[in-house]
Design an enzyme around this catalytic site. Sequence first.
Site, mmCIF file in Angstrom:
data_model
loop_
_atom_site.group_PDB
_atom_site.id
_atom_site.type_symbol
_atom_site.label_atom_id
_atom_site.label_comp_id
_atom_site.label_asym_id
_atom_site.label_seq_id
_atom_site.Cartn_x
_atom_site.Cartn_y
_atom_site.Cartn_z
ATOM 1 N N LYS A 52 8.053 1.153 -7.554
ATOM 2 C CA LYS A 52 9.352 1.365 -6.906
ATOM 3 C C LYS A 52 10.382 0.376 -7.476
ATOM 4 O O LYS A 52 11.525 0.748 -7.736
ATOM 5 C CB LYS A 52 9.227 1.208 -5.387
ATOM 6 C CG LYS A 52 8.524 2.404 -4.746
ATOM 7 C CD LYS A 52 8.078 2.142 -3.319
ATOM 8 C CE LYS A 52 7.189 3.288 -2.830
ATOM 9 N NZ LYS A 52 6.544 3.027 -1.537
ATOM 10 N N GLN A 96 5.618 -1.255 3.048
ATOM 11 C CA GLN A 96 4.492 -0.536 2.444
ATOM 12 C C GLN A 96 3.357 -0.416 3.461
ATOM 13 O O GLN A 96 2.881 -1.417 3.989
ATOM 14 C CB GLN A 96 4.031 -1.280 1.174
ATOM 15 C CG GLN A 96 2.960 -0.565 0.387
ATOM 16 C CD GLN A 96 3.410 0.785 -0.174
ATOM 17 O OE1 GLN A 96 4.509 0.911 -0.707
ATOM 18 N NE2 GLN A 96 2.578 1.802 -0.019
ATOM 19 N N ASP A 119 12.753 5.221 4.093
ATOM 20 C CA ASP A 119 11.504 5.996 4.080
ATOM 21 C C ASP A 119 11.581 7.149 5.083
ATOM 22 O O ASP A 119 10.731 8.037 5.073
ATOM 23 C CB ASP A 119 10.312 5.102 4.464
ATOM 24 C CG ASP A 119 9.496 4.693 3.244
ATOM 25 O OD1 ASP A 119 9.588 5.386 2.215
ATOM 26 O OD2 ASP A 119 8.761 3.688 3.327
#
Length: 293
Positions: A52, A96, A119
């Site tokens: 990312k 994460q 997200d």
Amino acid sequence: MKLIDGKKISATMKDEIAAEVIRIKDKNGKVPHLAAILVGEDPASQTYVNNKAKACEKVGFDSSNYRFPVDVSEKELLDAVTFINNDPDIDGLIVQLPLPDHIDNQKVIQHILPEKDVDGFHPVNVGRMTIGLPSYVSATPYGIMEMLMRSRIETKGKNCVILGRSNIVGKPMSLLMARNDEPGNATVTVCHSKTQNLSEITSRADILIVAIGQPEFVTADMVKEGAVVIDVGIHRVPSSETKSGFKLIGDVRFDEVSKKASFITPVPGGVGPMTIVSLLMNTLKASKKEIYG
Ligand code: NDP
């Protein structure tokens, strides 16, 4: 059969994002900034976060990684989220997952400001998407919608069968395909591990989206002639054909299903590359305050 080339589509989207970053920088003097929180040393999670960061660099975004040891307390993590929430330079934050067992994943997700939740996991964003308000849509379903749109695949009035009902893929995918918009307007069936007569249902699908985490589960006999097949699964399996001794496969038996499908995504090079670029797209929207004004 036409291959839906996720690598190519995502490269085009990255070029579009990079061009927009140059415009934003000229106008505001600031580029979009994505922050990531990573807990522990899990190699797969580290790879995802590093990828990312690399993708951010490629399109001209700033990125920062906040790394914590596996025994970090929940309070320390929540404090880090607060710190990032309050940093005006950071537009988007991802945590994460999964987090270690002693940390409540939902508590951490819900601590992220919905405006920075690129997200799209915060219940506010999930709820807004559900009722058709502007929202951050989680990256994998977002990427699949972009693929369908950019491949000019008609979804209106089609029978869409989704295998899997996870919060990050199957569930949002079903809402997006059923929404009154384009792509969307499909008649959606969601299947899961308790579904009976699965093959009968999948055989009626004009569009089959598979996200069950079972290597090569979908075989040709489960697929209608001419169906569009989107394979979300990713599995690293031993292989004598590659130098590394491993290869990536999906939830679909590509060799046989591709002979029946009108369109199909490969693994690798299908949904995977679309997921990262969708996160970048959400971060770009965050920096432009497109969702929350
Ligand atoms: P989850 O494990 O969270 O969910 C799997 C879903 O599939 C569940 O709803 C489960 O049903 C259902 N399921 C499992 N086995 C069967 C079966 N035999 N028949 C019918 N349904 C079944 O998975 P995710 O959604 O997170 O991920 C799915 C796959 O996609 C994985 O391989 C993952 O690695 C991959 N993935 C890839 C991404 C990418 O960028 N390409 C991004 C995210 C995921 P139930 O609810 O009843 O348990």
